[in-house]
Design a protein around this motif. Structure first.
Motif, PDB file in Angstrom:
ATOM      1  N   ASN A 117       6.064 -11.262  23.855  1.00  0.00           N
ATOM      2  CA  ASN A 117       5.767 -12.284  24.863  1.00  0.00           C
ATOM      3  C   ASN A 117       4.270 -12.558  24.954  1.00  0.00           C
ATOM      4  N   ALA A 118       3.563 -12.311  23.845  1.00  0.00           N
ATOM      5  CA  ALA A 118       2.120 -12.616  23.772  1.00  0.00           C
ATOM      6  C   ALA A 118       1.783 -12.957  22.321  1.00  0.00           C
ATOM      7  N   ALA A 119       0.729 -13.707  22.154  1.00  0.00           N
ATOM      8  CA  ALA A 119       0.340 -14.138  20.804  1.00  0.00           C
ATOM      9  C   ALA A 119      -0.086 -12.940  19.972  1.00  0.00           C
ATOM     10  N   ILE A 120       0.254 -12.972  18.664  1.00  0.00           N
ATOM     11  CA  ILE A 120      -0.151 -11.925  17.724  1.00  0.00           C
ATOM     12  C   ILE A 120      -1.639 -12.105  17.449  1.00  0.00           C
ATOM     13  N   THR A 121      -2.388 -11.055  17.764  1.00  0.00           N
ATOM     14  CA  THR A 121      -3.856 -11.147  17.574  1.00  0.00           C
ATOM     15  C   THR A 121      -4.316 -10.607  16.233  1.00  0.00           C
ATOM     16  N   GLY A 122      -3.473  -9.900  15.525  1.00  0.00           N
ATOM     17  CA  GLY A 122      -3.886  -9.394  14.221  1.00  0.00           C
ATOM     18  C   GLY A 122      -2.892  -8.402  13.687  1.00  0.00           C
ATOM     19  N   TYR A 123      -3.274  -7.842  12.496  1.00  0.00           N
ATOM     20  CA  TYR A 123      -2.421  -6.871  11.833  1.00  0.00           C
ATOM     21  C   TYR A 123      -3.276  -5.711  11.339  1.00  0.00           C
ATOM     22  N   THR A 124      -2.683  -4.560  11.183  1.00  0.00           N
ATOM     23  CA  THR A 124      -3.340  -3.363  10.646  1.00  0.00           C
ATOM     24  C   THR A 124      -2.566  -2.931   9.417  1.00  0.00           C
ATOM     25  N   ILE A 125      -3.324  -2.804   8.258  1.00  0.00           N
ATOM     26  CA  ILE A 125      -2.693  -2.447   6.982  1.00  0.00           C
ATOM     27  C   ILE A 125      -3.100  -1.029   6.647  1.00  0.00           C
ATOM     28  N   GLN A 126      -2.083  -0.217   6.223  1.00  0.00           N
ATOM     29  CA  GLN A 126      -2.332   1.154   5.800  1.00  0.00           C
ATOM     30  C   GLN A 126      -1.747   1.362   4.417  1.00  0.00           C
ATOM     31  N   LYS A 127      -2.379   2.337   3.702  1.00  0.00           N
ATOM     32  CA  LYS A 127      -1.891   2.691   2.357  1.00  0.00           C
ATOM     33  C   LYS A 127      -1.602   4.175   2.303  1.00  0.00           C
ATOM     34  N   LYS A 175       2.114  10.563  -4.009  1.00  0.00           N
ATOM     35  CA  LYS A 175       2.199  12.016  -4.162  1.00  0.00           C
ATOM     36  C   LYS A 175       2.123  12.702  -2.808  1.00  0.00           C
ATOM     37  N   SER A 176       1.184  12.321  -1.958  1.00  0.00           N
ATOM     38  CA  SER A 176       0.999  13.006  -0.675  1.00  0.00           C
ATOM     39  C   SER A 176       1.656  12.281   0.486  1.00  0.00           C
ATOM     40  N   MET A 177       1.834  10.971   0.389  1.00  0.00           N
ATOM     41  CA  MET A 177       2.398  10.123   1.431  1.00  0.00           C
ATOM     42  C   MET A 177       1.653  10.300   2.747  1.00  0.00           C
ATOM     43  N   GLU A 178       0.309  10.471   2.628  1.00  0.00           N
ATOM     44  CA  GLU A 178      -0.544  10.468   3.795  1.00  0.00           C
ATOM     45  C   GLU A 178      -1.128   9.077   3.963  1.00  0.00           C
ATOM     46  N   TRP A 179      -0.999   8.533   5.207  1.00  0.00           N
ATOM     47  CA  TRP A 179      -1.365   7.134   5.440  1.00  0.00           C
ATOM     48  C   TRP A 179      -2.820   7.038   5.892  1.00  0.00           C
ATOM     49  N   PHE A 180      -3.493   6.027   5.339  1.00  0.00           N
ATOM     50  CA  PHE A 180      -4.891   5.752   5.689  1.00  0.00           C
ATOM     51  C   PHE A 180      -5.017   4.274   5.991  1.00  0.00           C
ATOM     52  N   ARG A 195       2.021  -0.264   4.312  1.00  0.00           N
ATOM     53  CA  ARG A 195       2.746  -0.662   5.513  1.00  0.00           C
ATOM     54  C   ARG A 195       1.818  -1.438   6.441  1.00  0.00           C
ATOM     55  N   VAL A 196       2.452  -2.298   7.315  1.00  0.00           N
ATOM     56  CA  VAL A 196       1.693  -3.213   8.158  1.00  0.00           C
ATOM     57  C   VAL A 196       2.182  -3.082   9.592  1.00  0.00           C
ATOM     58  N   PHE A 197       1.230  -2.958  10.550  1.00  0.00           N
ATOM     59  CA  PHE A 197       1.500  -2.971  11.986  1.00  0.00           C
ATOM     60  C   PHE A 197       1.140  -4.332  12.563  1.00  0.00           C
ATOM     61  N   SER A 198       1.938  -4.804  13.520  1.00  0.00           N
ATOM     62  CA  SER A 198       1.596  -6.020  14.283  1.00  0.00           C
ATOM     63  C   SER A 198       0.763  -5.621  15.485  1.00  0.00           C
TER      64      SER A 198
END
Length: 1176
Positions: A966-976, A980-985, A1010-1013
């Motif tokens: 119910n609010a405008a999307i202000t941006g996104y956060t991208i992680q990699k 092998k380790s599947m640790e996200w940065f 992966r991407v967060f809204s």
């Protein structure tokens, strides 16, 4: 139980032997036959008869029985036309003494209730009334097949049971019936083949020896209707009603027939078991002849014999039974002639004569005779008069087969007579003599002793039901209202109500016709009595506590009664106790030594002798000094006085309270001072002359006729106090149409008693007389107390109060008093009358600045908005959300006189929307709107894809999330994350686009992304990960970013949808719409008549996605004119105009009455004058 026997269709009976020679015969009701000639069988057989019905032989003619199978086939064919029957009862044959059952079945599929069925014998005899020893009717119902089965069972058949029977079934308007025959044969053996000619000869000789026959038909034709029943009984006619109907048909004149030269006689008569001969003569011998019985065609058999002689057609019926009693007719071509055959039963003879009988009175008498037939019709006579039994008759007739018995219950002298019995063939008589029985005394009279006033009942019982006479002391007893003589059967009573002493004596009962007497003696006794004439009306005896009571009660009774005294359940015995009794022949005494208060109560005296009992209750009242009263209560105090109240003592000593003495003392002192020397009759008193501020106590003494009680407990200490000074500065705070709010200041001097509260009073102008007062200029009013009305029921602590329920336009005077423990102070008056009329203040909403924009809150936070407003009288407030009513279960609304609060304890996204507030005072309405937006974290992006991989770079794309919170999307956060380790940065934060290039990846590694809204609430709780991984190859191509030229989106403003000339209705909102585009976004300005519209609450301007709207709230005619929408940006300016006409013009005065400011009205009129100078 044998069923009617039937032959199979393939069985052919053997023909009877031919007769040897013709003979002449003479039958009852027929003419002698001529010599029989040889006749041939009919040229054509009846339909359905078959070739086996009649067989031609060398002899003159041969008799062949009709196969019963063919008759059954015809009946089955007829049953197809049946309305209700699915199986009809069939005719049958039974031997004497055997049983037979006839069955009828009815289908119940289309029937809502059970059908009605009736069984008849002959044409009118209903067999339902004959059910008993020889006849039983049954009915059953099969639920699975829904078929009703009705059975008629004949038990131990007799000869007279033979005949024609009929079964009728009825259901509403449906009716069905069928007829069947029953033949009863002797049980000695089977009937041999009959030699017709020899049988005729034997019968002829026998008949010559008999007496000549009587033709009943001729008797009935010539007799009067009143003699029909006599003739029917004399000649054994059972179906009289059917004979009369047939007789009526016979009397009709027969028409001349072309087919018959000679027709049948109107009727034929034959004795039961005899033979009858029907003869017709045809005009044309070639005509086919058919014989019918009751509508059914007759087939040749051993019973029915057909004979042809030239033009004569002859029908013989052998062995006539009651079933043959019916209508017959013969057809020749299209014509027919009919006749009636009546079968007469043989006369009933008396085989056993009546015998003379002697009996006693009251005995049961039976006169018995026997007749020659079972269940025959027999009549009984007494001295020549017929005996007709009935429900109220003493005569009953019982029939047991051939026996007929006349029963007389309880014979009397009047039953002595000559009795006779009469049948159709004889009679018998006998004499009955009735004598008196020897009298026996079953219950003699007994001597009686009766209480005075009770009932005397002398009762005896004798063996015979005869009257008698009562005597007393040798004189006959005369009946009266008090003395009754009762005779019921063998019981005799003498009843005397309310026995008196003169009813004593020797009583004797003497039965009539007998020299016997029954004596008895009656003795009347007097029950005991208690004489209370010397006591009060309520039987009360009063004694002073401590004194001795001796209560003597006179008594009477014979023999002298025994007296018993008791109190409650405890008996008082004779002796030497404090409470005892003393007994004398004419009195009984109760003695109480040294009476105590507990001795008060009800004492019972019981007298008893053999005549009865007597009971009385005496109330003993012991009087004493009264109990002390309860401690008094001081209800009101003054500066030197008080008012005290108290309750009477719980026990007044058994004597009424005469008054009270009051005493007073100071709390610190021990000396009491009496305040009254005359008794105080009331339970309230006012002590005076006390010192203000000093604590006092008071107490009470109760006084009755016996003396003075002990003192009561002292009252609670009290202090005499003075009232306060009047309140000050009484002023008017506010006035409405029905209320007045007043304010004042506390009194200048309150005193030691303090201040408990205030009382506000008012009265209406016109009920007072005013007078001028002191130098302050205030008016004081000298008013009666009843003219002032108390505004507050309870004391108020505040110095402000609103008087409600006042009539509009009334004038009131107001005053206020201060109240403490000492009472109310002098009143403070308002200086002048107050007019009850409210000044209307139009409503106005004061929207806080932070609510003029969208009010944003997160999910779960509380929403508490306070919106102040103005208006008098108190405005009416209405809240709506998106045009609908607010659900008060989710949103709380709290309203006061100056503001309204909207409160949401825990906000949800469904609470977002536009909230409209309407404030209404009289006809003035003010509205305001508040936009509330409840936001939450967004959902994750929908799909994340790896578009390309080159070198150390990966190109990602994704789609925005479905749920933006119910609010405008202000941006996104991208992680990699390395596989092998599947640790996200985190790689990129606050990224605004939906595609990105990830660089500086390690060659040779494999990555997931992966991407967060993100919105103003924060990141989404979950992230969307790529399904495939990106492998950074070691030998990759060098990627060069393409060069794109920037596109110029600049555009001058342009209207894509123009304004349209329109009109509006005065008082209803109007809108003007147009659409514009341009880049940068143009600034929109609205103008009316070339004047810009700025900060005018009557106009609302909206712009959404290029659509521009101007809303005019409730326009008036002065709102009409030319409206212009102007769009301006850096690249240019564009305008568009339209005209608005408001229908329903108003005058200057009417606009002024509606509250339009005069300057606006002038401007409006000038605009109208300039636009249309010709009209003005």
């Amino acid at each position: 139980m044998p069923e009617p026997t039937k032959k199979e269709e393939n069985e052919v009976p053997a023909p009877a032997p031919p007769p040897e020679e013709p003979s002449k015969e003479k039958e009852a009701g027929t003419t002698p036959a001529k010599d029989e000639e040889e006749v041939s069988p009919p040229s054509a057989l009846p339909p359905g008869l078959g070739s086996r019905a009649l067989e031609r032989k060398d002899s003159d003619w041969t008799l062949v029985e009709t196969p019963p199978g063919e008759e059954q086939a015809k009946q089955n064919a007829n049953s197809q036309l049946s309305i209700l029957f699915i199986e009809k009862p069939q005719g049958g044959t039974v031997k004497v003494g055997e049983d037979i059952t006839f069955i009828a079945k009815v289908k119940a599929e289309d029937l809502l209730r059970k059908p009605t069925i009736k069984w008849f014998k002959g044409k009118w005899m209903d067999l339902a009334s004959k059910a008993g020893k020889h006849l039983q009717l049954k009915e059953t119902f099969e639920r699975h097949s829904r078929v009703y089965t009705f059975e008629m069972q004949i038990i131990k058949a007799k000869d007279n049971f033979a005949g024609n029977y009929r079964c009728e079934v009825t259901y509403k308007d449906k009716f069905d019936s069928c007829s069947f025959d029953l033949e009863v044969h002797e049980s000695t053996g089977t009937t041999p083949n009959i030699d017709i000619r020899s049988a005729f000869k034997r019968r002829e000789v026998k008949q010559q020896e008999e007496e000549p026959q009587v033709d009943v038909w001729e008797l009935l034709k010539n007799a009067k209707p009143s003699e029909y029943e006599k003739i029917a009984f004399q000649y054994g006619i059972t179906d009289l009603r059917g004979m009369l109907k047939r007789l009526k048909r016979m009397r009709r004149e027969e028409k001349k027939s072309a087919a018959f030269a000679k027709i049948l006689d109107p009727a034929y008569q034959v004795d039961k078991g005899g033979r009858v001969r029907f003869v017709v003569e045809l005009a044309d011998p070639k005509l086919e002849v058919k014989w019918y019985k009751n509508g059914q065609e007759i087939r040749p058999s051993t019973k029915y014999i057909f004979e042809h002689k030239g033009c004569q057609r002859i029908l013989f019926i052998n062995n006539c039974q009651m079933t043959d009693d019916s209508e017959y007719y013969v057809t020749a071509g299209d014509e027919k002639c009919s006749t009636e055959l009546f079968v007469r039963e043989p006369p009933i003879m008396v085989t056993k004569q009546l015998e003379d009988t002697t009996a006693y009175c009251g005995e049961r008498v039976e006169l018995e005779c026997e007749v020659s037939e079972d269940d025959a019709n027999v009549k009984w006579f007494k001295n020549g008069e017929e005996i007709i039994p009935g429900p109220k008759s003493r005569y009953r007739i019982r029939v047991e087969g051939k026996k007929h018995i006349l029963i007389i219950e309880g014979a009397t002298k009047a039953d002595a007579a000559e009795y006779s019995v009469m049948t159709t063939g004889g009679q018998s008589s006998a004499k009955l003599s009735v004598d008196l029985k020897p009298l026996k005394i079953l219950t003699p009279l007994t001597d009686q002793t009766v209480n005075l006033g009770k009932e005397i009942c002398l009762k005896c019982e004798i063996s015979e039901n005869i009257p008698g006479k009562w005597t007393k002391n040798g004189l006959p007893v005369q009946e009266s209202d008090r003395l009754k003589v009762v005779h019921k059967g063998r019981i005799h009573k003498l009843v005397i109500a309310n026995a008196l002493t003169e009813d004593e004596g020797d009583y004797v009962f003497a039965p009539d016709a007998y020299n016997v007497t029954l004596p008895a003696k009656v003795h009347v006794i007097d029950p005991p009595k208690i004489i209370l004439d010397g006591l009060d009306a309520d039987n009360t005896v009063t004694v002073i506590a401590g004194n001795k009571l001796r209560l003597e009660i006179p008594i009477s009774g014979e023999p002298p009664p025994k007296a018993m005294w008791s109190r409650g359940d405890k008996a008082i015995m004779e002796g030497s106790g404090r409470i005892r009794t003393e007994s004398y022949p004419d009195s009984s005494t109760l003695v109480i030594d040294i009476a105590e208060r507990d001795d008060s109560g009800v004492y019972h005296i019981n007298l008893k002798n053999e005549a009865g009992e007597a009971h009385a209750s005496i109330k003993v009242k012991v009087v004493d000094f009264p109990d002390p009263p309860v401690a008094p209560t001081v209800t009101e105090v003054g500066d030197d006085w008080c008012i005290m109240n108290w309750e009477p003592p719980a026990y007044d000593g058994g004597s009424p309270i005469l008054g009270y003495f009051i005493e007073r003392k100071k709390k610190q002192s021990s000396r009491w001072m009496r305040l009254n020397f005359d008794l105080c009759k009331e339970t309230t008193f006012e002590p005076k002359k006390m010192i203000e501020g000093v604590a006092y106590e008071v107490r009470i003494f109760a006084v009755n006729a016996i003396g003075i009680s002990k003192p009561s407990m002292p009252s609670r200490p009290f202090v005499p106090l003075a009232v306060t000074s009047p309140p000050t500065l009484l002023t008017v705070d506010s006035v409405t149409d029905t209320t007045v709010t007043m304010r004042w200041r506390p009194p200048d001097h309150i005193g030691a008693a303090g201040l408990d509260g205030y009382v506000l009073e008012y009265c209406f102008e016109g009920s007072t007389s005013a007078k001028q007062s002191d130098e302050n200029g205030e008016a004081a009013y000298d008013l009666p107390a009843e003219d002032w009305i108390v505004a507050n029921k309870d004391l108020i602590d505040k110095t402000k109060f609103t008087i409600t329920g006042l009539p509009t336009d009334a004038k009131i005077f107001v005053r206020v008093k201060a109240v403490n423990a000492a009472g109310a102070s002098e009143p403070k008056y308002y200086s002048q009358p107050i007019l009850v009329k409210e000044i209307i203040e139009p409503p106005k909403i004061r929207i806080p600045r932070h609510l003029k924009q969208t009010y944003i809150r997160r999910v779960g936070e509380a929403v508490n908005l306070v919106i102040p407003f103005q208006g008098k009288p108190r405005p009416e407030l209405t809240w709506k959300k998106d045009g609908a009513e607010i659900d008060k279960n989710q949103i709380n609304i709290r309203n006061s006189e100056t503001d309204t609060i909207i409160f949401i304890r825990k906000a949800e996204r469904s609470h977002s929307g536009k909230y409209d507030l309407q404030v209404k005072v009289d006809k003035f309405v003010e509205t305001a709107s508040i936009d509330i937006q409840i936001i939450d974290r967004p959902g994750p992006p929908q799909i994340v894809k790896i578009e390309d991989v080159w070198g150390e770079n990966v190109a990602l794309t994704w789609t925005p999330p479905k749920d933006d919170g119910n609010a405008a999307i202000t941006g996104y956060t991208i992680q990699k994350a390395d596989k092998k380790s599947m640790e996200w940065f985190t790689v990129i934060e606050h990224y605004h686009r939906t595609s990105a290039t990830i660089t500086e990846l390690v060659i040779g590694n494999e990555y997931y992304f992966r991407v967060f809204s993100e919105n103003m609430c924060g990141l989404s709780e979950d992230a969307t990960m790529t399904k495939e991984s990106a492998v950074i190859a070691r030998d990759g191509k060098i990627y060069k970013n393409p060069v794109y030229e920037d596109f110029d989106f600049s555009e001058a403003p342009m209207f894509t949808q123009p304004l349209v000339n329109t009109y509006a209705i005065a008082g209803y909102n109007a809108t003007l719409n147009c659409s514009v585009r341009g880049n940068p976004k143009p600034k929109i300005t609205w103008m009316k008549n070339k004047v810009a519209i700025v900060d005018d609450p009557r106009y609302r301007m909206f712009s959404n996605q290029g659509v521009c709207t101007l809303e005019i709230r409730k326009p008036s005619p002065y709102d009409g004119g030319t409206y212009c929408c102007k769009a301006v940006n850096d690249l240019g300016t564009v305008e568009i105009e339209c005209k608005l006409e408001v229908k329903g013009g108003l005058s200057f005065c009417r606009l002024l009455l509606q509250g339009v400011p005069p300057n606006i009205i002038d401007s409006y009129l000038r605009d109208l004058h300039s636009s249309n100078p010709e009209e003005y």
